[in-house]
Design an enzyme around this catalytic site. Structure first.
Site, mmCIF file in Angstrom:
data_model
loop_
_atom_site.group_PDB
_atom_site.id
_atom_site.type_symbol
_atom_site.label_atom_id
_atom_site.label_comp_id
_atom_site.label_asym_id
_atom_site.label_seq_id
_atom_site.Cartn_x
_atom_site.Cartn_y
_atom_site.Cartn_z
ATOM 1 N N ARG A 242 0.741 -1.172 -0.173
ATOM 2 C CA ARG A 242 -0.096 -0.132 -0.025
ATOM 3 C C ARG A 242 0.755 1.270 0.219
ATOM 4 O O ARG A 242 1.840 1.521 0.859
ATOM 5 C CB ARG A 242 -0.501 0.089 0.973
ATOM 6 C CG ARG A 242 -1.782 -1.329 1.281
ATOM 7 C CD ARG A 242 -3.197 -0.622 0.005
ATOM 8 N NE ARG A 242 -4.497 -1.525 0.419
ATOM 9 C CZ ARG A 242 -4.565 -2.740 -0.422
ATOM 10 N NH1 ARG A 242 -3.039 -3.085 -1.335
ATOM 11 N NH2 ARG A 242 -5.490 -3.710 -0.376
ATOM 12 N N GLU A 271 -3.564 7.523 -5.374
ATOM 13 C CA GLU A 271 -3.790 6.770 -6.436
ATOM 14 C C GLU A 271 -4.733 7.147 -7.650
ATOM 15 O O GLU A 271 -5.683 6.815 -7.178
ATOM 16 C CB GLU A 271 -3.684 4.797 -6.223
ATOM 17 C CG GLU A 271 -2.515 4.447 -5.703
ATOM 18 C CD GLU A 271 -2.964 2.906 -5.814
ATOM 19 O OE1 GLU A 271 -3.829 2.376 -6.545
ATOM 20 O OE2 GLU A 271 -2.360 2.485 -5.212
ATOM 21 N N HIS A 290 -0.881 -0.404 -10.294
ATOM 22 C CA HIS A 290 -2.176 -1.342 -8.966
ATOM 23 C C HIS A 290 -2.056 -2.595 -9.775
ATOM 24 O O HIS A 290 -2.978 -2.752 -10.318
ATOM 25 C CB HIS A 290 -2.474 -0.230 -8.478
ATOM 26 C CG HIS A 290 -3.574 -1.209 -7.007
ATOM 27 N ND1 HIS A 290 -3.708 -0.317 -5.757
ATOM 28 C CD2 HIS A 290 -2.501 -2.579 -7.122
ATOM 29 C CE1 HIS A 290 -3.894 -0.918 -5.013
ATOM 30 N NE2 HIS A 290 -3.414 -2.568 -5.158
#
Length: 332
Positions: A242, A271, A290
């Site tokens: 994360r 993000e 991601h």
């Protein structure tokens, strides 16, 4: 009569997670309400699903709020065909004894594969050489800082589901593996052919540091300037966990000061990064959007596991992915 179940997830994930075979398997044991609902549709449904006993969920599942639980008084279990359940479970759901199981163990597989691949590339300084080749349009000179895949040291931050899978893959290489994880016993680490160390030693000793920490109150912002500044010449930091675990501004500052270091970031905070983020411009950073976790056909593994969990649940067998309230602070 078969118990009544509903699907709750974002529409684009439904057919990625469940194919015709999985749906047919479910229909043998439960009455399925189809098609899948999204969060807004479920919240707007009132008591339409008051007789539902189970939810099969995925990305987009809302939290089990008191109001939602009040509208579904017969709900007994949630089968989450995704990873973390932290955005789903609530004090109200635990108080009512709602069981929650997830496919986190299946979602860990592609993440571990991705991290392992990046570790190997990092040991060869592959990305830095690719960038140099593109810029110079000729082969770069020898790299005296390249650690290579023999006798080098890889540090894993956390030996949870993903970290353990990465450790097993690293055992196939001729590298030294160290790990920081205050929750694991030395004997368990030894079984993975891993030596435990402090967080500071992980950064100071390793040629590649791969982060697999869960995001908790204790790990938010835990990695900062002191850690990155202590890294060996030519070392690489990889984050597939994360983004909020890292103090991004401090990482950027160290990468500016030390062009010998490299960072491979599949996660950031926020993000995506803001359009003017230095991460887009630094020559010693690789950003991926991601993608380490399950994507495309990889998602089917998660759906299959939840179908099997439904069958186990109805047969009164233990649930392989069940998460208990006391585990939330230790898992992703």
């Amino acid at each position: 009569m078969k118990p009544r179940f509903i699907f709750v997830m974002d529409a684009e994930h439904y057919r990625l997670l469940f194919g015709d075979r999985e749906l047919a398997q479910l229909r043998k044991v439960v009455e399925l309400v189809e098609p899948s609902l999204n969060a807004a549709q479920l919240r707007a449904a009132g008591d339409r699903y008051a007789d539902v006993q189970g939810i099969i969920s995925g990305w987009g599942m809302p939290e089990l709020s008191p109001d939602l639980l009040k509208s579904m008084p017969k709900l007994r279990a949630v089968f989450h065909a995704a990873g973390t359940i932290k955005s789903i479970a609530t004090d109200a759901s635990w108080d009512l004894g709602i069981r929650i199981t997830s496919a986190a163990s299946q979602n860990a597989k592609p993440t571990a594969e991705f991290a392992f691949a990046q570790i190997i590339l990092s040991l060869k300084h592959a990305w830095a050489r690719i960038f140099a080749l593109r810029e110079m349009q000729s082969y770069a000179q020898a790299d005296p800082l390249m650690p290579g895949g023999y006798g080098s040291t890889v540090a894993l931050l956390s030996l949870g589901k993903i970290g353990r899978l990465v450790a097993r893959r690293l055992a196939t290489l001729e590298v030294n593996v160290i790990a920081y994880d205050p929750t694991i016993a030395p004997a368990d680490a030894a079984g993975l052919k891993v030596s435990l160390c402090s967080l500071e030693d992980a950064f100071a000793r390793a040629d590649v540091v791969s982060c697999h920490m869960p995001l908790t109150a204790q790990t938010t912002g835990v990695l900062g300037r002191a850690h990155f500044s202590a890294m060996k010449p030519g070392a690489t930091f990889i984050n597939t966990a994360r983004g909020a675990i890292v103090v991004e501004s401090e990482l950027v500052q160290v990468l500016h000061e030390r062009p010998d270091l490299f960072a491979i970031l599949d996660v950031t905070d926020p993000e995506p990064p803001s359009p003017n983020s230095p991460l887009f411009k630094l020559k010693n950073v690789v950003l991926t959007p991601h993608i380490a976790g399950s994507n495309g056909p990889e998602c089917r593994r998660l759906g299959i596991m939840m179908v099997e969990e439904v069958e186990r649940y109805l047969a009164g067998k233990p649930l392989l992915g069940e998460v208990h309230q006391g585990q939330l602070e230790l898992i992703a």
